[in-house]
Design a protein around this motif. Structure first.
Motif, PDB file in Angstrom:
ATOM      1  N   ARG A 184     -15.134   1.445  -6.710  1.00 39.93           N
ATOM      2  CA  ARG A 184     -13.774   1.097  -6.294  1.00 39.93           C
ATOM      3  C   ARG A 184     -12.825   1.310  -7.478  1.00 39.93           C
ATOM      4  O   ARG A 184     -13.010   0.718  -8.540  1.00 39.93           O
ATOM      5  CB  ARG A 184     -13.738  -0.359  -5.837  1.00 39.93           C
ATOM      6  CG  ARG A 184     -12.362  -0.767  -5.328  1.00 39.93           C
ATOM      7  CD  ARG A 184     -12.360  -2.146  -4.743  1.00 39.93           C
ATOM      8  NE  ARG A 184     -13.027  -2.182  -3.452  1.00 39.93           N
ATOM      9  CZ  ARG A 184     -12.848  -3.170  -2.558  1.00 39.93           C
ATOM     10  NH1 ARG A 184     -12.049  -4.177  -2.843  1.00 39.93           N
ATOM     11  NH2 ARG A 184     -13.490  -3.144  -1.415  1.00 39.93           N
ATOM     12  N   GLY A 216      -2.677   2.061  -6.042  1.00 44.89           N
ATOM     13  CA  GLY A 216      -3.470   2.528  -4.905  1.00 44.89           C
ATOM     14  C   GLY A 216      -4.932   2.251  -5.166  1.00 44.89           C
ATOM     15  O   GLY A 216      -5.451   2.602  -6.229  1.00 44.89           O
ATOM     16  N   ILE A 217      -5.608   1.601  -4.230  1.00 54.40           N
ATOM     17  CA  ILE A 217      -7.017   1.267  -4.430  1.00 54.40           C
ATOM     18  C   ILE A 217      -7.857   2.037  -3.423  1.00 54.40           C
ATOM     19  O   ILE A 217      -7.564   2.050  -2.225  1.00 54.40           O
ATOM     20  CB  ILE A 217      -7.236  -0.247  -4.344  1.00 54.40           C
ATOM     21  CG1 ILE A 217      -6.509  -0.905  -5.526  1.00 54.40           C
ATOM     22  CG2 ILE A 217      -8.720  -0.589  -4.412  1.00 54.40           C
ATOM     23  CD1 ILE A 217      -5.972  -2.251  -5.233  1.00 54.40           C
ATOM     24  N   MET A 267      -9.278   4.504   1.668  1.00 57.76           N
ATOM     25  CA  MET A 267      -8.209   3.694   1.087  1.00 57.76           C
ATOM     26  C   MET A 267      -8.483   2.215   1.347  1.00 57.76           C
ATOM     27  O   MET A 267      -8.784   1.824   2.476  1.00 57.76           O
ATOM     28  CB  MET A 267      -6.860   4.069   1.688  1.00 57.76           C
ATOM     29  CG  MET A 267      -5.724   3.323   1.008  1.00 57.76           C
ATOM     30  SD  MET A 267      -4.111   3.693   1.730  1.00 57.76           S
ATOM     31  CE  MET A 267      -4.053   2.453   3.016  1.00 57.76           C
ATOM     32  N   ILE A 268      -8.381   1.416   0.314  1.00 58.01           N
ATOM     33  CA  ILE A 268      -8.559  -0.032   0.455  1.00 58.01           C
ATOM     34  C   ILE A 268      -7.201  -0.723   0.527  1.00 58.01           C
ATOM     35  O   ILE A 268      -6.991  -1.615   1.326  1.00 58.01           O
ATOM     36  CB  ILE A 268      -9.372  -0.608  -0.739  1.00 58.01           C
ATOM     37  CG1 ILE A 268     -10.723   0.111  -0.890  1.00 58.01           C
ATOM     38  CG2 ILE A 268      -9.559  -2.113  -0.614  1.00 58.01           C
ATOM     39  CD1 ILE A 268     -11.703  -0.134   0.235  1.00 58.01           C
ATOM     40  N   ALA A 269      -6.299  -0.314  -0.327  1.00 50.68           N
ATOM     41  CA  ALA A 269      -4.972  -0.950  -0.347  1.00 50.68           C
ATOM     42  C   ALA A 269      -3.986  -0.058  -1.081  1.00 50.68           C
ATOM     43  O   ALA A 269      -4.379   0.814  -1.853  1.00 50.68           O
ATOM     44  CB  ALA A 269      -5.056  -2.310  -1.045  1.00 50.68           C
ATOM     45  N   LEU A 270      -2.729  -0.275  -0.812  1.00 51.88           N
ATOM     46  CA  LEU A 270      -1.704   0.389  -1.619  1.00 51.88           C
ATOM     47  C   LEU A 270      -0.480  -0.511  -1.689  1.00 51.88           C
ATOM     48  O   LEU A 270      -0.280  -1.384  -0.836  1.00 51.88           O
ATOM     49  CB  LEU A 270      -1.364   1.781  -1.096  1.00 51.88           C
ATOM     50  CG  LEU A 270      -0.248   1.953  -0.077  1.00 51.88           C
ATOM     51  CD1 LEU A 270       0.128   3.408   0.045  1.00 51.88           C
ATOM     52  CD2 LEU A 270      -0.703   1.434   1.277  1.00 51.88           C
ATOM     53  N   GLY A 271       0.284  -0.316  -2.726  1.00 55.60           N
ATOM     54  CA  GLY A 271       1.472  -1.143  -2.893  1.00 55.60           C
ATOM     55  C   GLY A 271       2.254  -0.735  -4.114  1.00 55.60           C
ATOM     56  O   GLY A 271       1.945   0.267  -4.754  1.00 55.60           O
ATOM     57  N   TYR A 298      -3.187  -7.637  -8.018  1.00 55.96           N
ATOM     58  CA  TYR A 298      -3.988  -6.572  -7.402  1.00 55.96           C
ATOM     59  C   TYR A 298      -5.423  -6.575  -7.938  1.00 55.96           C
ATOM     60  O   TYR A 298      -6.376  -6.403  -7.184  1.00 55.96           O
ATOM     61  CB  TYR A 298      -3.344  -5.200  -7.628  1.00 55.96           C
ATOM     62  CG  TYR A 298      -2.202  -4.930  -6.679  1.00 55.96           C
ATOM     63  CD1 TYR A 298      -2.429  -4.422  -5.401  1.00 55.96           C
ATOM     64  CD2 TYR A 298      -0.893  -5.209  -7.045  1.00 55.96           C
ATOM     65  CE1 TYR A 298      -1.383  -4.193  -4.526  1.00 55.96           C
ATOM     66  CE2 TYR A 298       0.167  -4.978  -6.171  1.00 55.96           C
ATOM     67  CZ  TYR A 298      -0.091  -4.478  -4.914  1.00 55.96           C
ATOM     68  OH  TYR A 298       0.941  -4.257  -4.034  1.00 55.96           O
ATOM     69  N   ARG A 307      -7.252  -9.584  -6.446  1.00 56.83           N
ATOM     70  CA  ARG A 307      -7.474  -9.506  -5.003  1.00 56.83           C
ATOM     71  C   ARG A 307      -8.491  -8.430  -4.629  1.00 56.83           C
ATOM     72  O   ARG A 307      -9.303  -8.645  -3.727  1.00 56.83           O
ATOM     73  CB  ARG A 307      -6.134  -9.197  -4.341  1.00 56.83           C
ATOM     74  CG  ARG A 307      -6.181  -9.224  -2.843  1.00 56.83           C
ATOM     75  CD  ARG A 307      -4.816  -9.543  -2.284  1.00 56.83           C
ATOM     76  NE  ARG A 307      -4.813  -9.487  -0.835  1.00 56.83           N
ATOM     77  CZ  ARG A 307      -3.722  -9.562  -0.098  1.00 56.83           C
ATOM     78  NH1 ARG A 307      -2.542  -9.715  -0.689  1.00 56.83           N
ATOM     79  NH2 ARG A 307      -3.796  -9.501   1.213  1.00 56.83           N
ATOM     80  N   TYR A 308      -8.448  -7.279  -5.336  1.00 56.34           N
ATOM     81  CA  TYR A 308      -9.271  -6.151  -4.900  1.00 56.34           C
ATOM     82  C   TYR A 308     -10.433  -5.826  -5.839  1.00 56.34           C
ATOM     83  O   TYR A 308     -11.234  -4.942  -5.527  1.00 56.34           O
ATOM     84  CB  TYR A 308      -8.389  -4.916  -4.682  1.00 56.34           C
ATOM     85  CG  TYR A 308      -7.366  -5.134  -3.591  1.00 56.34           C
ATOM     86  CD1 TYR A 308      -7.760  -5.148  -2.254  1.00 56.34           C
ATOM     87  CD2 TYR A 308      -6.029  -5.375  -3.883  1.00 56.34           C
ATOM     88  CE1 TYR A 308      -6.847  -5.380  -1.242  1.00 56.34           C
ATOM     89  CE2 TYR A 308      -5.101  -5.601  -2.887  1.00 56.34           C
ATOM     90  CZ  TYR A 308      -5.507  -5.609  -1.573  1.00 56.34           C
ATOM     91  OH  TYR A 308      -4.600  -5.838  -0.574  1.00 56.34           O
TER      92      TYR A 308
END
Lengths: 172, 172
Positions: A2, A16-17, A28-32, A56, A59-60
């Protein structure tokens, strides 16, 4: 693996994760985006950036950090701001014992589109295809951060053996 | 007012702590250098820098932070390293609620020597006279850091009213 991809900036820092391994389509796991208040001075904006990024990471729980390498641009003051933001991003990752790798913009373009001189729209298009996204990730900083994370996964991740060993030891 | 002056750098980050008020001869409290291991990658060196600077902040409890503003030099890679180091220094100070001000090299030269184009030797000489030092502070990075701190004291310290208000509130 990851990976958190970071497109450094003070006004908007893209995050971006992505999860994946070499030779496979990553997910894609997450973006922000972490934004900091333009009304504050640079130092206080760096503090806001640090805590935004920490959220971030908490959390990830990424295993590796990939940051876009800052290059000289037209506006020297904004380059310095961006470099300072990149420094804080690297610090947040390294403090956790994670490997932190910098990728140049052309490495990122080449990895996701096959051409080091690809345009922004082309990179976004390829990121959408690679991550099977139905809509373009927004804002552009977040899309760039995903491209950086994908690049890192595809380039085989941690090239820093020391960092990788530290990270492995911490996970035990 | 007790000011920590910081000459940012990854290989050697100069630190100089000075106490004084506008219009008086300030006193040197401490000087030193934070070094980071060149064998480590940039991110891990930033972590070393952060903890090295934290020690100075913990030990000497400065009330304000003055950092030399990084300018473009011949070697772009080293400018970026220096800018990242400056970002970490600003973060460490701002996280404590201290005012953080950047001074350009020519502001520093002008403040201590009267000329914005003074040479290194002249600046060191003036720092020695201002702080009544019998020997030249070494290494040069530490001497520069003292000059930055003196500049800050003489320019009237915190120009950032917000930061000053926060710092005042914390001291209450």
């Amino acid at each position: 693996m990851r990976v958190i991809g970071i497109d450094p900036g003070l006004t908007r820092c893209g995050v971006g994760i992505v999860e994946g391994t070499v030779g496979r389509l990553p997910t894609m796991i997450a973006l922000g985006v972490v934004r900091t208040s333009p009304s504050l001075d640079v130092a206080r904006r760096l503090v806001e950036l640090e805590s935004g990024l920490e959220e971030y990471f908490n959390r990830y729980a990424p295993e590796a950090v990939a940051i876009e390498r800052v290059f000289s641009q037209h506006n020297l003051a904004s380059v310095m701001d961006t470099a300072q933001a990149a420094g804080v991003a690297a610090l947040v990752g390294a403090r956790r014992g994670l490997s932190v790798t910098f990728h140049t913009p052309s490495e990122v373009k080449a990895a996701v589109s096959g051409s080091g001189s690809a345009g922004k729209a082309q990179v976004t298009q390829m990121v959408m295809r690679i991550l099977r996204l139905e809509v373009a990730p927004k804002p552009a900083d977040a899309a760039d951060a995903l491209a950086i994370a994908v690049t890192h996964v595809w380039r085989g991740g941690a090239t820093n053996r020391y960092a990788a060993a530290v990270a492995a030891a911490k996970r035990r």
